[in-house]
Motif scaffolding. Sequence first.
Motif, PDB file in Angstrom:
ATOM      1  N   PHE A   9       0.908  -1.276   0.047  1.00  0.00           N
ATOM      2  CA  PHE A   9      -0.039  -0.184   0.041  1.00  0.00           C
ATOM      3  C   PHE A   9       0.799   1.092  -0.084  1.00  0.00           C
ATOM      4  O   PHE A   9       1.950   0.994   0.280  1.00  0.00           O
ATOM      5  CB  PHE A   9      -1.074  -0.043   1.247  1.00  0.00           C
ATOM      6  N   LYS A  10       0.149   2.429  -0.276  1.00  0.00           N
ATOM      7  CA  LYS A  10       1.054   3.585  -0.361  1.00  0.00           C
ATOM      8  C   LYS A  10       0.226   4.757   0.573  1.00  0.00           C
ATOM      9  O   LYS A  10      -0.719   4.330   1.050  1.00  0.00           O
ATOM     10  CB  LYS A  10       1.230   4.354  -1.994  1.00  0.00           C
ATOM     11  N   ASP A  13      -3.716   5.647   1.243  1.00  0.00           N
ATOM     12  CA  ASP A  13      -4.795   4.437   0.869  1.00  0.00           C
ATOM     13  C   ASP A  13      -5.344   4.107   2.067  1.00  0.00           C
ATOM     14  O   ASP A  13      -4.919   4.370   3.411  1.00  0.00           O
ATOM     15  CB  ASP A  13      -3.863   2.954   0.667  1.00  0.00           C
ATOM     16  N   ILE A  15      -7.273   1.234   4.207  1.00  0.00           N
ATOM     17  CA  ILE A  15      -7.152  -0.187   4.207  1.00  0.00           C
ATOM     18  C   ILE A  15      -8.453  -0.749   5.034  1.00  0.00           C
ATOM     19  O   ILE A  15      -8.624  -0.096   6.342  1.00  0.00           O
ATOM     20  CB  ILE A  15      -6.102  -0.655   4.945  1.00  0.00           C
ATOM     21  N   VAL A  30      -7.226  -3.903   0.410  1.00  0.00           N
ATOM     22  CA  VAL A  30      -7.132  -2.478  -0.346  1.00  0.00           C
ATOM     23  C   VAL A  30      -7.600  -2.902  -1.853  1.00  0.00           C
ATOM     24  O   VAL A  30      -6.802  -3.686  -2.443  1.00  0.00           O
ATOM     25  CB  VAL A  30      -5.569  -2.014  -0.298  1.00  0.00           C
ATOM     26  N   LEU A  56     -12.762   8.675   0.212  1.00  0.00           N
ATOM     27  CA  LEU A  56     -11.926   8.377  -1.131  1.00  0.00           C
ATOM     28  C   LEU A  56     -11.920   9.202  -2.097  1.00  0.00           C
ATOM     29  O   LEU A  56     -11.045   9.506  -2.660  1.00  0.00           O
ATOM     30  CB  LEU A  56     -12.476   6.886  -1.650  1.00  0.00           C
TER      31      LEU A  56
END
Length: 498
Positions: A9-10, A13, A15, A30, A56
């Motif tokens: 993940f970055k 993100d 989760i 994710v 989001l």
Amino acid sequence: TMDDQELGFKAGDVIEVVDATNKEWWWGRVLDSEGWFPASFVRLRVNQDEPMEEYLAHLDGASEGGGASMGGPLGPGLPCKEQMRANVINEIMSTERDYIKHLKDICEGYIKQCRKRTDMFTEEQLRTIFGNIDELYRFQKKFLKALEKKFNKDHPHLSEIGSCFLEHQTNFQIYSEYCNNHPNACVQLSKLMKIKKYVFFFEACRLLQKMIDISLDGFLLTPVQKICKYPLQLAELLKYTNPQHRDYKDVEAALNAMKNVARLINERKRRLENIDKIAQWQSSIEDWEGEDILSRSSDLIFSGDLTKISQPQAKGQQRMFFLFDHQLVFCKKDLLRRDILYYKGRLDMDQMQVVDVEDGKDKDFNVSVKNALKLCSPGGEEVHLLCAKKPEQKQRWLRAFADEREQVQHDLETGFTITEVQKKQAMLNASKSHPTGKPKGEFHLFSVTRPYYDFLLRQKHPTLPTSLPQQQVIMLAEPKRKTSNFWHNIGRLTPFKK
């Protein structure tokens, strides 16, 4: 990622946490990917007020804006650096408000309900599980109020919040108690969670308070994560603050202050972990006399062999010396079994001055000495002459005596103490592990407890990654520090045998 079962993940993100039973690795999702990820690498979004779709969309908008060049504007009429500073300020304020809500939910949703059930919980159990989280809640409310006063809602990048951290830096030290207690909380909680009525009770508390679907141990981890996030946030804020900004010097000082807080918490944690080892060490010494070593000391500074010469006989005796904070203990090795030590005495380092002695004839003792130093009481009534085998060993001892005085002074300045309860518990644990008062067989200092071992045996996901995200969650908040000599010093004396 380091393993096939880890989740990539970055930053930014979101989760979805599927399983948070383990304290170090959580199972999450994710988009279409699932896997293990280190719990300490993420921030819990507790009690979200906004729907996930809106959140989001907000992130998508932020990432599109992030593509602007450093020279161009990122927001309406703001250069990139100022906009980035505004983003960091907003993030700090947002996380603080979330965190306050989170602490409130624990205090009102769990602790208040638990106190009503005296048939299920004792006060001691609640203190072990929740630590001083109510104290954290009271402090964080004051801290948020101070931040809100300095927060510029219309122009966040102009906010001057560095001073808030400086004014409250000593108050953050209360996290030390919480972090030190957290492993005990996990053990106590894992015992209770094996009983169905406690599982149902905690779940009812969570639902009644309308908290997100994360187990209680997940919520209790957040303060540990929170204290190590402050230096990271302040480092980010400093990066996007111009040196000409009125807040620059305060943010810079605040970053150093919060690093020191994290370092102090780590040091206190290390010292508390050491007291069990020191209690076990004492229980291995034959013919111990006087008060327990923990009554005044909590750290082994240095140890080694020296020849001790005392008045009036001026006869040399080979002894094993252990320098703790406040006192120097010396023992005699058994002639046949060199791993057995007999207590021979101790010196009060608060009443001793260390004097470097030149090679040659000593006037006080009328003997020729080499690689020697003296320990003298202020009035000269008590004098002890100590000789090392080599010059470098003598220098190492001189440094150790200086380190001991520095540590005593540092403990005085930072208010470091070990409670009577903690001392008694350490001695009790040592006597339990050696019912006769002495170790049986080898005395291991390097055993590691695995409170989550049962979980690992029964977990339904693929095996946990073998790589470690970090040594301790708090280590995220500090640079690499010099490793403790404790294990090396005391480890050389093992195994102790009857």
